[in-house]
Design a protein around this motif. Structure first.
Motif, PDB file in Angstrom:
ATOM      1  N   GLU A   5       0.761  -1.490  -0.230  1.00  0.00           N
ATOM      2  CA  GLU A   5      -0.167  -0.220  -0.336  1.00  0.00           C
ATOM      3  C   GLU A   5       1.048   1.687  -0.025  1.00  0.00           C
ATOM      4  O   GLU A   5       1.880   1.477   0.566  1.00  0.00           O
ATOM      5  N   LYS A   6       0.589   2.541  -0.585  1.00  0.00           N
ATOM      6  CA  LYS A   6       1.091   3.506  -0.479  1.00  0.00           C
ATOM      7  C   LYS A   6       0.477   4.347   0.205  1.00  0.00           C
ATOM      8  O   LYS A   6      -0.143   4.579   0.877  1.00  0.00           O
ATOM      9  N   MET A   8      -0.703   7.752   0.459  1.00  0.00           N
ATOM     10  CA  MET A   8      -1.287   8.665  -0.394  1.00  0.00           C
ATOM     11  C   MET A   8      -1.181  10.148   0.060  1.00  0.00           C
ATOM     12  O   MET A   8      -1.398  11.322  -0.472  1.00  0.00           O
ATOM     13  N   ASP A  12      -0.093   9.432   6.023  1.00  0.00           N
ATOM     14  CA  ASP A  12      -0.091   8.240   6.115  1.00  0.00           C
ATOM     15  C   ASP A  12       1.184   7.177   6.326  1.00  0.00           C
ATOM     16  O   ASP A  12       0.886   5.636   6.731  1.00  0.00           O
ATOM     17  N   ARG A 101       6.804  14.056  -2.029  1.00  0.00           N
ATOM     18  CA  ARG A 101       5.457  13.134  -3.239  1.00  0.00           C
ATOM     19  C   ARG A 101       6.918  12.908  -4.720  1.00  0.00           C
ATOM     20  O   ARG A 101       7.087  13.151  -4.957  1.00  0.00           O
ATOM     21  N   SER A 106       2.151   9.484  -4.827  1.00  0.00           N
ATOM     22  CA  SER A 106       2.187   8.580  -3.027  1.00  0.00           C
ATOM     23  C   SER A 106       3.748   9.953  -2.507  1.00  0.00           C
ATOM     24  O   SER A 106       4.349  10.343  -3.525  1.00  0.00           O
ATOM     25  N   TRP A 107       3.938   9.117  -1.825  1.00  0.00           N
ATOM     26  CA  TRP A 107       4.805   9.928  -0.711  1.00  0.00           C
ATOM     27  C   TRP A 107       6.135   8.913  -0.140  1.00  0.00           C
ATOM     28  O   TRP A 107       5.344   7.786   0.272  1.00  0.00           O
TER      29      TRP A 107
END
Length: 121
Positions: A5-6, A8, A12, A101, A106-107
């Protein structure tokens, strides 16, 4: 490498770090960092690069530590760079990360200072 899972949103990353650490997933933790990221850990040292960060977390997570979610402080964002931080649950010091980013939106962590000691009085 498995598909993770990225993050976002910058915030997160903290949640994903806790989930993956508590699952003993060093590769998943390392996937939260850019390839050339710098982690200020162990205290007084620097771990540079995703592969070195992966090796470090393999060692740390082999002891089965448990991490509790920490309420993030407000995130500061300027374009594709953000500063995230959390106060540790034990009330000592602080944690701060610079995240960037990625082209897919995504981060990932670029700089990670997981332990700031309060100044000596």
């Amino acid at each position: 490498m498995p598909e993770y899972e990225k993050a976002m949103r910058p915030e997160d990353i903290t949640r994903l770090f806790v989930e993956r650490s508590n699952a003993g997933d060093a590769a998943g933790v390392a996937a939260l960092y850019e390839e050339d990221a710098v982690l200020a850990y162990p205290p007084g040292e620097r771990t540079v690069g995703r592969s070195a960060i992966h090796a470090l977390w393999q060692k740390v997570l082999s002891n089965g530590p448990r991490f509790e979610p920490e309420q993030p402080l407000p995130t500061l964002v300027s374009g594709d760079i953000a500063l995230t931080s959390t106060p540790p649950g034990d009330g000592t010091g602080a944690r701060a990360q610079v995240v960037r980013r990625q082209p897919d939106g995504s981060w990932l962590r670029l700089l990670d200072q997981p332990e700031f000691a309060p100044p000596a009085r």
